[in-house]
Each structure stands twice: as structure tokens, then as C-alpha cells.
Design a protein around this motif. Structure first.
Motif, PDB file in Angstrom:
ATOM      1  N   ARG A 193      39.663  56.884  41.944  1.00  0.00           N
ATOM      2  CA  ARG A 193      40.235  56.572  42.986  1.00  0.00           C
ATOM      3  C   ARG A 193      41.336  57.758  43.190  1.00  0.00           C
ATOM      4  O   ARG A 193      41.891  58.063  42.036  1.00  0.00           O
ATOM      5  N   LYS A 194      41.482  58.346  44.344  1.00  0.00           N
ATOM      6  CA  LYS A 194      42.563  59.380  44.513  1.00  0.00           C
ATOM      7  C   LYS A 194      43.847  58.579  44.615  1.00  0.00           C
ATOM      8  O   LYS A 194      44.078  57.659  44.738  1.00  0.00           O
ATOM      9  N   PRO A 195      44.981  59.397  44.139  1.00  0.00           N
ATOM     10  CA  PRO A 195      46.155  58.747  43.953  1.00  0.00           C
ATOM     11  C   PRO A 195      46.802  58.325  45.336  1.00  0.00           C
ATOM     12  O   PRO A 195      47.595  57.628  45.264  1.00  0.00           O
ATOM     13  N   THR A 196      46.280  58.988  46.421  1.00  0.00           N
ATOM     14  CA  THR A 196      46.788  58.663  47.537  1.00  0.00           C
ATOM     15  C   THR A 196      46.086  57.341  48.489  1.00  0.00           C
ATOM     16  O   THR A 196      46.218  57.229  49.704  1.00  0.00           O
ATOM     17  N   ARG A 197      45.260  56.905  47.624  1.00  0.00           N
ATOM     18  CA  ARG A 197      44.560  55.737  48.148  1.00  0.00           C
ATOM     19  C   ARG A 197      44.813  54.438  47.551  1.00  0.00           C
ATOM     20  O   ARG A 197      45.223  54.523  46.398  1.00  0.00           O
ATOM     21  N   ALA A 198      45.293  53.323  48.226  1.00  0.00           N
ATOM     22  CA  ALA A 198      45.701  52.103  47.665  1.00  0.00           C
ATOM     23  C   ALA A 198      44.631  51.501  46.783  1.00  0.00           C
ATOM     24  O   ALA A 198      43.496  51.588  46.953  1.00  0.00           O
ATOM     25  N   TYR A 199      45.244  50.843  45.636  1.00  0.00           N
ATOM     26  CA  TYR A 199      44.240  49.957  44.853  1.00  0.00           C
ATOM     27  C   TYR A 199      43.850  48.789  45.525  1.00  0.00           C
ATOM     28  O   TYR A 199      44.365  47.847  46.320  1.00  0.00           O
ATOM     29  N   ILE A 200      42.420  48.485  45.316  1.00  0.00           N
ATOM     30  CA  ILE A 200      41.759  47.190  45.867  1.00  0.00           C
ATOM     31  C   ILE A 200      41.924  46.179  44.722  1.00  0.00           C
ATOM     32  O   ILE A 200      41.120  46.311  43.937  1.00  0.00           O
ATOM     33  N   ASP A 201      42.650  45.347  45.094  1.00  0.00           N
ATOM     34  CA  ASP A 201      42.774  44.219  44.061  1.00  0.00           C
ATOM     35  C   ASP A 201      41.902  42.934  44.134  1.00  0.00           C
ATOM     36  O   ASP A 201      42.148  42.042  45.063  1.00  0.00           O
ATOM     37  N   THR A 202      40.863  42.970  43.886  1.00  0.00           N
ATOM     38  CA  THR A 202      39.939  41.964  43.641  1.00  0.00           C
ATOM     39  C   THR A 202      40.160  40.708  42.890  1.00  0.00           C
ATOM     40  O   THR A 202      39.621  39.710  43.118  1.00  0.00           O
ATOM     41  N   LYS A 203      41.505  40.963  42.068  1.00  0.00           N
ATOM     42  CA  LYS A 203      41.595  39.853  41.219  1.00  0.00           C
ATOM     43  C   LYS A 203      42.453  38.819  42.338  1.00  0.00           C
ATOM     44  O   LYS A 203      42.845  37.655  41.762  1.00  0.00           O
ATOM     45  N   ALA A 204      42.686  39.188  43.557  1.00  0.00           N
ATOM     46  CA  ALA A 204      43.087  38.318  44.531  1.00  0.00           C
ATOM     47  C   ALA A 204      42.285  36.622  44.598  1.00  0.00           C
ATOM     48  O   ALA A 204      42.928  35.840  45.097  1.00  0.00           O
ATOM     49  N   VAL A 205      41.272  36.791  44.359  1.00  0.00           N
ATOM     50  CA  VAL A 205      40.319  35.728  44.328  1.00  0.00           C
ATOM     51  C   VAL A 205      41.072  34.661  43.565  1.00  0.00           C
ATOM     52  O   VAL A 205      41.032  33.334  43.925  1.00  0.00           O
ATOM     53  N   TRP A 206      41.408  34.862  42.360  1.00  0.00           N
ATOM     54  CA  TRP A 206      41.900  33.918  41.302  1.00  0.00           C
ATOM     55  C   TRP A 206      43.471  33.544  41.809  1.00  0.00           C
ATOM     56  O   TRP A 206      44.126  32.293  41.967  1.00  0.00           O
ATOM     57  N   SER A 207      44.381  34.509  42.130  1.00  0.00           N
ATOM     58  CA  SER A 207      45.812  34.619  42.565  1.00  0.00           C
ATOM     59  C   SER A 207      45.915  33.774  43.844  1.00  0.00           C
ATOM     60  O   SER A 207      46.729  32.927  43.858  1.00  0.00           O
ATOM     61  N   PHE A 208      45.075  33.880  44.704  1.00  0.00           N
ATOM     62  CA  PHE A 208      45.221  33.338  46.137  1.00  0.00           C
ATOM     63  C   PHE A 208      44.845  31.945  45.796  1.00  0.00           C
ATOM     64  O   PHE A 208      45.459  30.945  46.576  1.00  0.00           O
ATOM     65  N   ALA A 209      43.762  31.769  45.011  1.00  0.00           N
ATOM     66  CA  ALA A 209      43.196  30.285  44.952  1.00  0.00           C
ATOM     67  C   ALA A 209      44.531  29.316  44.259  1.00  0.00           C
ATOM     68  O   ALA A 209      44.552  28.345  44.720  1.00  0.00           O
ATOM     69  N   ALA A 210      45.000  30.286  43.477  1.00  0.00           N
ATOM     70  CA  ALA A 210      46.393  29.387  42.865  1.00  0.00           C
ATOM     71  C   ALA A 210      47.386  29.193  43.979  1.00  0.00           C
ATOM     72  O   ALA A 210      48.049  28.140  43.499  1.00  0.00           O
ATOM     73  N   VAL A 211      47.627  30.186  44.868  1.00  0.00           N
ATOM     74  CA  VAL A 211      48.649  29.948  45.703  1.00  0.00           C
ATOM     75  C   VAL A 211      48.448  28.624  46.558  1.00  0.00           C
ATOM     76  O   VAL A 211      49.059  27.952  47.138  1.00  0.00           O
ATOM     77  N   ILE A 212      46.952  28.386  46.975  1.00  0.00           N
ATOM     78  CA  ILE A 212      46.688  27.328  47.775  1.00  0.00           C
ATOM     79  C   ILE A 212      46.870  26.134  46.923  1.00  0.00           C
ATOM     80  O   ILE A 212      46.987  24.807  47.425  1.00  0.00           O
ATOM     81  N   ALA A 213      46.063  25.907  45.639  1.00  0.00           N
ATOM     82  CA  ALA A 213      45.955  24.666  45.171  1.00  0.00           C
ATOM     83  C   ALA A 213      46.970  24.194  44.024  1.00  0.00           C
ATOM     84  O   ALA A 213      47.025  23.184  43.605  1.00  0.00           O
ATOM     85  N   LEU A 214      47.807  25.431  43.683  1.00  0.00           N
ATOM     86  CA  LEU A 214      48.958  25.006  42.491  1.00  0.00           C
ATOM     87  C   LEU A 214      50.357  25.203  43.266  1.00  0.00           C
ATOM     88  O   LEU A 214      50.577  25.967  44.016  1.00  0.00           O
ATOM     89  N   PRO A 215      51.300  24.564  42.386  1.00  0.00           N
ATOM     90  CA  PRO A 215      52.606  24.818  42.539  1.00  0.00           C
ATOM     91  C   PRO A 215      52.995  26.485  42.547  1.00  0.00           C
ATOM     92  O   PRO A 215      52.400  27.130  42.046  1.00  0.00           O
ATOM     93  N   PRO A 216      54.117  26.770  43.155  1.00  0.00           N
ATOM     94  CA  PRO A 216      54.430  28.312  43.360  1.00  0.00           C
ATOM     95  C   PRO A 216      54.515  28.727  41.964  1.00  0.00           C
ATOM     96  O   PRO A 216      54.202  30.118  41.995  1.00  0.00           O
ATOM     97  N   ILE A 217      55.451  28.019  41.002  1.00  0.00           N
ATOM     98  CA  ILE A 217      55.485  28.501  39.689  1.00  0.00           C
ATOM     99  C   ILE A 217      54.227  29.081  39.020  1.00  0.00           C
ATOM    100  O   ILE A 217      53.782  30.028  38.380  1.00  0.00           O
TER     101      ILE A 217
END
Length: 451
Positions: free
Chosen positions: A78-102
Motif C-alpha cells: 500500500r502506498k502511504p497516500t492511499r487510505a487503509y481498507i479496514d475489513t475488520k468493519a464486519v465485526w465492529s459494525f455488527a457490534a454497533v448494530i447488536a450491542l450497547p455502545p460501550i
């Protein structure tokens, strides 16, 4: 504060940032932490929430472990001028939907910590402050998504119970929350990259923007994951394997991009440029358009490498690449031809006269480049550049293929070199108009003194 602690903190890479970037990074980190604390106790935590969190966390750890080799390779290409692609969002966004904010916030931090220590157990290609900053941008987006869900969905935290019209509207709220989270995260990261690399063009900043939709897709999969963890968590291993396949697809795409982009200049490799020029030739034959090729050669570049070192020479090549891209049209193609030579393919130009004027603009633009000499160099005078340019057009007599077109442009380049450098020549033609008289740079003067 002890002297040892003071020395430890003063050695952080973050202090090497410019004041503007440092303030921006610090502000985003503070905002991320502040809004996370502010939303932490919006919703009480139940035992069921803890169980679901544990299941999601286990799957996230397994997914990171299964994809660590791919993630490691992704970061290295990855070039430093390219944004990182965060595929970990699968788990963190599932938590946003199904779990309390903390718990959703803890999931973000957990996935970043696990990735940091699992993907790069020893040598890491990125600085710690960048990983912390990325985590905080996700926290900012996460809390914004929490606010959208809390305001628009009566099922929050959770998923709709049925497919009734009202429940489908709640799905729309989830989609809105995912969009808000993604936009905030991407905007914060792109702003940091723009501040850190003020010379980077908008084209370079958004060069991999299509890949960002992979992250959006990961959050869509996060919605499915949230539904699965609530209703049938036994199916979650299937999502873990799906994530491994997605990571492989992202890596293949990055390798494909890397194989087409010259790492020193940010423009096309010789192979990618040749492919583009071939296609331009085919369209020229079909439509009767004129294709032009320019070959640009930096004058006395060897002296720059010998005097200031090859790393500095690479910086010079990078600056020239940026100027070439800025001068030509979007439908043209600039490529690194080899060494200090650049090739430019220009489809659908008017005629040889137009090609000559483009070559002159490029020559003049390169002549305006001035670079500071390295701090440790014996010669401290600013370094300026000149270039010789050769060009040819197709169709033309004696030119029936791309190789012949390149040979004609290369022959014209040698005529420009033999004609005193810092000039433009076209194949089979005398100069259409005089170039500026050659203004010897300090480098050229020194080179002449050595002869």
C-alpha cells in the motif's frame, strides 16, 4: 516525570509530524475518545449482550488470525497516500448494530489491538501513532452511527423482528448509520493524508477510492453478521471464511495495481504504459485519430545521482512524475520508460504541431522544478532540472506499429540531445519553433567543469 519516561515519550515518531498534522491527529484522537466516553452508558449491558460480544470477539480474533499473512502483504504494497481498507468493519459494525455502545467501542479497540499484535508481531511497516489515529477515526464514525441508530430505530440495539413495513424502515436506518460511519472514517483519514502529503494530487489521493467500497461492503456484511449473532450464531464460522476470501480478493487487486504503477514516480510502469499505447493505436486505426508519443529524458541526471545519492535521485523522479501528470490530460498516459526517461501517450491529438506544443509545455514545466539539496550535501545550492523531449505521431509515413512509433520518438530524442539538450524535436521534422535557449544549471556547470 522521570527522565526515562521523558526520553521514551520524546522518542515517539508522532513528534516528527508537522505542527498542522500533529494538531489534527491530536484533535481527532481526543474527539474519538471523548465521544466514546460520552456514549458509553447510553444503554445498559445485559448478560446476553456479554455473550454476544464474546461470540463476535472470538470470530473477530479467528478472522484476523486467518488473514494475518494477507494483511501483512497488503500493508507492504500500500502506498502511504492511499487510505487503509479496514475489513475488520464486519465485526465492529455488527457490534454497533447488536450491542450497547460501550461494547461496540470495545470491539473496535479489540480488533485494532489484535490486528496490531497478530499481523505484525515484530517488525511493523507503519508507525504506532497512525494505527492509533485510524482506530480513533473508526471510533468517531462508530459513535455517529450509534447516534443515528438510537434516534431512528426502536429496536436498537438489535435487529428488526420481522419484515413488516415499519421494520424495513429500521433497516433503512441501519443503512444510514453504516453510511455515516463510513463517510466520517474515510473523510478523516483522507484529510490526514492530504495534510501529510500537500504535494499529492487529488488523482493520487483518490486513486484507490473504488477499493473503499470494499470497506462499505464489509459493513454490509456486518449487518448480516449482526442478524446471525442474534438469531443463529452457529452460522458465524461461515462469515469468518467469507472474510478470508474477501481479504484474498483485496490483496489480488492491490497487487494488480502495484504491478501497473511505478513505485518511484507514481505513474504507469513501462508494461502498463505500453498496453495503454497499444490500445490507443488500435482506436486510432479504427477512428482515424492521431496518436502522439513523447519521450522525455532528464538532462545530466547521472550527475544528480552521483552528487546527491540515488535516494535523492528517486525523489527527483517522483517530482517529475507529478509534474508530467499535472500537465497532460486525464485521457493521456504517463509512464516510467526506464532510468530517467519517461514516455507519454497522447491519443486523439490534432497533429504534429499540437504534439510539439505539448512537448514544449512539458519541457518548460520541468524547467520550473527546483528542489532543495539534501541537508548533508557538500553542494547546498538548489537543484534545478531541464529535459530533452523527442516525439512522433501516428499515422505517419514509415510508422505502422507502436514499436516503430516509439523508435521514431526515441530517434527524435537523440536529435534533441545532440542539438544541445533542453529542447524538443519531432521525428522527421526540423524544429517547428525555437525552444528557449539552454539555461545551464549549477549541476550542468559542475558537469562541464569535470570534463
Amino acid at each position: 516525570m522521570s527522565s526515562r519516561l521523558r526520553a521514551f515519550i520524546s522518542g515517539w515518531d508522532v513528534w516528527e509530524l508537522s505542527r498542522t498534522v500533529l494538531c489534527y491527529v491530536f484533535a481527532v484522537n481526543v474527539i474519538g475518545i471523548t465521544v466514546t466516553v460520552a456514549t458509553a452508558w447510553m444503554v445498559p449491558i445485559s448478560k446476553q449482550d456479554l455473550v454476544r460480544f464474546g461470540v463476535l470477539a472470538l470470530c473477530a480474533v479467528l478472522a484476523v488470525g486467518m488473514t494475518r499473512q494477507i494483511e501483512r502483504k497488503r500493508e507492504y504494497v500500500r502506498k502511504p497516500t492511499r487510505a487503509y481498507i479496514d475489513t475488520k468493519a464486519v465485526w465492529s459494525f455488527a457490534a454497533v448494530i447488536a450491542l450497547p455502545p460501550i461494547l461496540a467501542s470495545v470491539m473496535v479497540v479489540l480488533t485494532y489491538l489484535v490486528a496490531w499484535f497478530c499481523i505484525w508481531p515484530r517488525t511493523r511497516p507503519i508507525q504506532t501513532y497512525r494505527w492509533v489515529f485510524s482506530c480513533c477515526t473508526v471510533l468517531c464514525g462508530t459513535q455517529a452511527a450509534v447516534a443515528v441508530l438510537a434516534a431512528g430505530s426502536v429496536d436498537y440495539p438489535g435487529i428488526p423482528d420481522s419484515l413488516a413495513l415499519d421494520d424495513l424502515a429500521h433497516v433503512g436506518v441501519i443503512v444510514l448509520a453504516a453510511t455515516v460511519r463510513w463517510v466520517i472514517n474515510v473523510a478523516l483519514v483522507m484529510a490526514a493524508i492530504a495534510l501529510s502529503s500537500p504535494s499529492a494530487s487529488a488523482r493520487d489521493l483518490f486513486a484507490n477510492f473504488d477499493e473503499q467500497f470494499l470497506e462499505a461492503g464489509a459493513m454490509s456484511l456486518g449487518l448480516v453478521t449482526a442478524a446471525v449473532v442474534v438469531e443463529i450464531p452457529i452460522v458465524l464460522p461461515g462469515i469468518v471464511f467469507a472474510m478470508a476470501a474477501m481479504h484474498h480478493g483485496v490483496l489480488v487487486n492491490q497487487y494488480a495495481q502495484a504491478s501497473r504503477v511505478d513505485t518511484k514516480t507514481g505513474i504507469a510502469t513501462a508494461g502498463a504504459w505500453h498496453e495503454f499505447a497499444e490500445q490507443a493505436m488500435v482506436r486510432s486505426r479504427e477512428n482515424g485519430n492521431t496518436v502522439g508519443v513523447l519521450i522525455v529524458d532528464l538532462d545530466h541526471f547521472k550527475f544528480i545521482n552521483d552528487t546527491y545519492g540515488h535516494p535523492y535521485g528517486d525523489d527527483v523522479l517522483g517530482e517529475v512524475g507529478k509534474e508530467l501528470v499535472a500537465e497532460v490530460r486525464d485521457k493521456d498516459a504517463c509512464g516510467r520508460w526506464g532510468g530517467e526517461e519517461f514516455a507519454i501517450a497522447l491519443p486523439e491529438i490534432d497533429d504534429a504541431q499540437a504534439l510539439f506544443h505539448i512537448g514544449e509545455r512539458i519541457r518548460r514545466r520541468i524547467q520550473t522544478i527546483t528542489l532543495a539539496a539534501p541537508a548533508d550535501a557538500a553542494q547546498t545550492a538548489p537543484v534545478s532540472l531541464t529535459a530533452s523531449v523527442g516525439g512522433a505521431v501516428f499515422p505517419a509515413e514509415g510508422i505502422t506499429s507502436l514499436d516503430e512509433l516509439i523508435l521514431a520518438a526515441d530517434t527524435a530524442l537523440y536529435e534533441a540531445k545532440n542539438g544541445g539538450r533542453n529542447t524538443v524535436r519531432l521525428s522527421g521534422a526540423a524544429p517547428l519553433m525555437p525552444s528557449d535557449p539552454f539555461q545551464p544549471t549549477k549541476i550542468a556547470d559542475d558537469l562541464d567543469d569535470q570534463r
